[in-house]
Structure formats: structure tokens, C-alpha cells
Design a protein around this motif. Structure first.
Motif, PDB file in Angstrom:
ATOM      1  N   ASP A 109       1.358  -1.039   0.076  1.00  0.00           N
ATOM      2  CA  ASP A 109       0.062  -0.358  -0.201  1.00  0.00           C
ATOM      3  C   ASP A 109       1.034   1.093  -0.143  1.00  0.00           C
ATOM      4  O   ASP A 109       0.746   2.099  -0.585  1.00  0.00           O
ATOM      5  CB  ASP A 109      -0.996  -0.133   1.624  1.00  0.00           C
ATOM      6  N   VAL A 112       2.557   1.730  -3.242  1.00  0.00           N
ATOM      7  CA  VAL A 112       1.776   2.299  -4.939  1.00  0.00           C
ATOM      8  C   VAL A 112       0.923   3.774  -4.072  1.00  0.00           C
ATOM      9  O   VAL A 112       1.252   4.756  -4.890  1.00  0.00           O
ATOM     10  CB  VAL A 112       0.474   1.822  -4.153  1.00  0.00           C
ATOM     11  N   GLU A 113       1.112   4.250  -2.672  1.00  0.00           N
ATOM     12  CA  GLU A 113       0.594   5.577  -2.108  1.00  0.00           C
ATOM     13  C   GLU A 113       1.370   6.612  -2.620  1.00  0.00           C
ATOM     14  O   GLU A 113       1.563   7.399  -3.486  1.00  0.00           O
ATOM     15  CB  GLU A 113       0.664   5.528  -1.063  1.00  0.00           C
ATOM     16  N   LEU A 115       4.170   6.342  -5.241  1.00  0.00           N
ATOM     17  CA  LEU A 115       4.112   6.484  -6.284  1.00  0.00           C
ATOM     18  C   LEU A 115       3.351   7.210  -7.449  1.00  0.00           C
ATOM     19  O   LEU A 115       3.499   8.262  -7.934  1.00  0.00           O
ATOM     20  CB  LEU A 115       4.094   4.488  -6.966  1.00  0.00           C
ATOM     21  N   PHE A 116       1.489   7.137  -6.595  1.00  0.00           N
ATOM     22  CA  PHE A 116       0.814   7.494  -7.655  1.00  0.00           C
ATOM     23  C   PHE A 116       0.260   9.334  -6.960  1.00  0.00           C
ATOM     24  O   PHE A 116      -0.677   9.776  -6.983  1.00  0.00           O
ATOM     25  CB  PHE A 116      -0.346   7.095  -7.230  1.00  0.00           C
TER      26      PHE A 116
ATOM     27  N   MET B   1      -3.954   9.980  -0.020  1.00  0.00           N
ATOM     28  CA  MET B   1      -4.737   8.920  -0.646  1.00  0.00           C
ATOM     29  C   MET B   1      -5.666   8.109  -0.655  1.00  0.00           C
ATOM     30  O   MET B   1      -5.535   7.631   1.430  1.00  0.00           O
ATOM     31  CB  MET B   1      -4.002   8.432  -1.738  1.00  0.00           C
ATOM     32  N   ILE B   6      -6.079   3.118  -3.426  1.00  0.00           N
ATOM     33  CA  ILE B   6      -4.811   2.102  -3.321  1.00  0.00           C
ATOM     34  C   ILE B   6      -5.428   0.398  -3.715  1.00  0.00           C
ATOM     35  O   ILE B   6      -4.913   0.504  -4.543  1.00  0.00           O
ATOM     36  CB  ILE B   6      -4.344   2.198  -2.110  1.00  0.00           C
ATOM     37  N   ILE B   9      -6.163   1.123  -7.437  1.00  0.00           N
ATOM     38  CA  ILE B   9      -4.914   0.683  -8.391  1.00  0.00           C
ATOM     39  C   ILE B   9      -4.260  -0.883  -7.956  1.00  0.00           C
ATOM     40  O   ILE B   9      -3.862  -1.726  -9.345  1.00  0.00           O
ATOM     41  CB  ILE B   9      -4.173   1.562  -7.930  1.00  0.00           C
ATOM     42  N   ARG B  10      -4.060  -1.340  -7.230  1.00  0.00           N
ATOM     43  CA  ARG B  10      -3.056  -2.400  -7.003  1.00  0.00           C
ATOM     44  C   ARG B  10      -3.812  -3.383  -7.283  1.00  0.00           C
ATOM     45  O   ARG B  10      -2.783  -4.637  -7.809  1.00  0.00           O
ATOM     46  CB  ARG B  10      -3.578  -2.822  -5.224  1.00  0.00           C
ATOM     47  N   ASN B  13      -2.513  -3.049 -10.790  1.00  0.00           N
ATOM     48  CA  ASN B  13      -1.857  -4.375 -11.168  1.00  0.00           C
ATOM     49  C   ASN B  13      -1.100  -5.365 -10.757  1.00  0.00           C
ATOM     50  O   ASN B  13      -0.367  -6.415 -11.958  1.00  0.00           O
ATOM     51  CB  ASN B  13      -0.492  -3.656 -10.073  1.00  0.00           C
ATOM     52  N   VAL B 138       2.170   9.436 -14.788  1.00  0.00           N
ATOM     53  CA  VAL B 138       2.519   8.745 -14.100  1.00  0.00           C
ATOM     54  C   VAL B 138       3.553   8.720 -14.500  1.00  0.00           C
ATOM     55  O   VAL B 138       4.040   9.462 -13.872  1.00  0.00           O
ATOM     56  CB  VAL B 138       3.008   6.709 -14.397  1.00  0.00           C
TER      57      VAL B 138
END
Lengths: 147, 147
Positions: A109, A112-113, A115-116, B1, B6, B9-10, B13, B138
Motif C-alpha cells: 500500500d 503504491v501510495e 508512486l501515485f 490517498m 490504493i 490501483i493494486r 496492477n 505517471v
DNA sequence: GAATGTTAGTTGACTTTAGCAACTTTTTTT
DNA sequence: AAAAAAAGTTGCTAAAGTCAACTAACATTC
């Protein structure tokens, strides 16, 4: 499909491969490999026999057997006999296994946080919508059952 | 976020990792590994010293040296002395190397086409637009120079 | 219901992939 | 000129992954 579309898809694939590599870096900070993390995750979700895991993750069954053995020896997994079919050994997370999974999950988590989170809110909402659209389109028209 | 974003997004992914694995399967049909293919590609693009390749692809220089040696021994690469700096060995594709690269490239195209061609035209256009939006977002907000 | 085939999982032997450190040669710095 | 740094090679090692042979349990079929 025209060449331009193929080019664009491949370009996205290349760029997103880099993103995924970055999100996988958290594994380096844990003592667990990607496969091990994935096994804990899937077992937690109920994919609980070696054979099912093999089919889902496309790993060699010999290698899988050893990897599961390692996780068992570390006390993260336990085998539960399957009464319907004695060939099958059902797998469950131990309390320790659940703890480790939770830890890995939180790191994922965070990664990802990281990165985004620099993407502004509105744009991020678009990105997430895009992701869902891609995922659904690929899933919908894929003949590969596992996507 | 927020946690929901999250999660989404995961999930993307994970699902896209599977797509990328499928698009990488063509490597199994060739005698070349992902790294070898990537080296041929980058050398063709002009990234032509081991050190540059190392920085770009984040591979160990020892391993890289051996992999390049193998490609040279197979006649896909040649070394060209660098007159400005004799430590550096510039790399070029041979005709055979170019042929192999072209072959790999076509297989990658075919694989992508196979995976995405079942998506109807309009939906595919949306997917491709989505991909570009994600890539740009990104890239734009990433502090990682290489994305 | 005994023989045959199939499935789940394990084990041994092996190859490939990768990482680290020591080393040579050449260039750069001081 | 000496010291430091950079490019690339090599030896050693470990981790990751593959393949085939094997056991035990279950399924099929005649």
C-alpha cells in the motif's frame, strides 16, 4: 489491429512494467520473495491447495512444493488434511502467517501510495477510472479464464 | 490517498501483471531471454556500451558482461573499439543481430495483437486512450527519471 | 473388483539467473 | 607522478527455476 495501436499498447506495457517493478521493490525490504508473498495472499483468499496455486500462479510444482515447505517450516502455514481426498493437503495461514501477510500488504500500500500520490486528485480519479476500464475490457474479451 | 484508491490501483496492477506475463510468453518460443531481447533492442536504439546498458536496465555488470559475451559468441553483436576512451567497448548489432531483433519484435506484436484484438474497435480506442493517460500522468508526476 | 490410468504432492539432480568482490586496464583528479 | 575512479572481465557463490522419477490416493474400465 493497426500497427499504430500495437505500438501504443507495447509502449504502455514497457512503461507500466517499470511502475510494477518499482512497486515490487518493497519485497527487497522484507525477507519474502514475490512468490512467497503471493502464496500467502492467495492462501488467505482461499486458494488453499498446492495444485490450485500451481494452476493460478503458473509455477513448477516441484518448486512450489519446496517453497510451501519453507513457509511451513517458518510457521507461516499449516497443512490441514483433506478428508474428501487424502491426496490433497489443504493449506491455512497461521497467526504468524496472517501477521506477515498484513505487514507485506501494508508495505505494498505504502509503495503504491508513494508512486501515485504525487498525481493531483482529479487526474488521479481519471487514472483510476482508466485502470478499471482497461481491466474490464481485457477481462471481458479475454478467453483466458484467469485474467 | 484513500484506501479505496490504493485498493483499485493494486487490483489493476495484479490484473495487468498477468497481461504482461502473457505478452512475455513469446520469449519462451524464442531462444532468447527477456534480458537478451532487451539488450538487442537498446543497442539497436543506440545505447551501446555495457555501462550505459547497466545503468538503464539495472543489471549487475558481471552478469551483463557474460550475457553480452554470449550474444557476441552467437554473432549477434560486435565490439567496436572506442577511440576516445579505450576502456569502453562500443557495441553494434550485426546483420544477424538485426534479423533476430526483427523476429522478436514481430512476435511481440503478434502476442499483443492476439491479446487485444478481441476487444471491439471503439472500446479498444478507449483502452488505448486510457493507457496513454495513465502513462502520461505517471510520467509527469514521477520523480523517477527513467519512467 | 483387479488392472490401468490419472492426479496431488515430494524429492533428487540439474541449469539458469543473478549478485558480489577481486582484478586489469585506462582515464581522471589532485 | 601518485591516487582515485571508471569500464569491463572473471571466479565464486547463492537463489531461482526446471525436469523427471517417484509415492500415495483416487478414478476408470473391463
Amino acid at each position: 489491429m493497426n500497427a499504430e495501436n500495437i505500438r501504443k499498447i507495447r509502449e504502455f506495457n514497457r512503461s507500466y512494467t517499470r511502475v510494477l517493478k518499482l512497486t515490487d521493490k518493497y519485497h527487497l525490504d522484507t525477507q519474502y520473495t514475490l512468490l512467497e508473498s503471493r502464496l500467502l495472499l492467495e492462501i488467505d483468499r482461499g486458494v488453499n491447495s498446492a495444485n490450485q496455486l500451481m494452476l493460478l500462479l503458473h509455477v513448477d510444482k516441484g518448486y512450489l512444493s519446496r517453497t510451501l515447505k519453507k513457509l511451513k517450516s517458518e510457521g507461516l502455514l499449516i497443512e490441514v488434511p483433506n478428508d474428501q481426498d487424502k491426496r490433497i493437503k489443504n493449506l491455512n495461514l497461521t497467526n504468524d502467517g496472517e501477521k506477515v501477510l498484513k505487514m507485506i500488504d501494508q508495505r505494498a500500500d505504502t509503495q503504491v501510495e508513494t508512486l501515485f500520490s504525487s498525481i493531483p486528485t482529479e487526474e488521479l480519479e481519471n487514472v483510476i477510472r482508466d485502470m478499471q476500464e482497461i481491466k474490464n475490457a481485457v477481462k471481458k474479451y479475454s478467453h483466458d479464464k484467469e485474467i
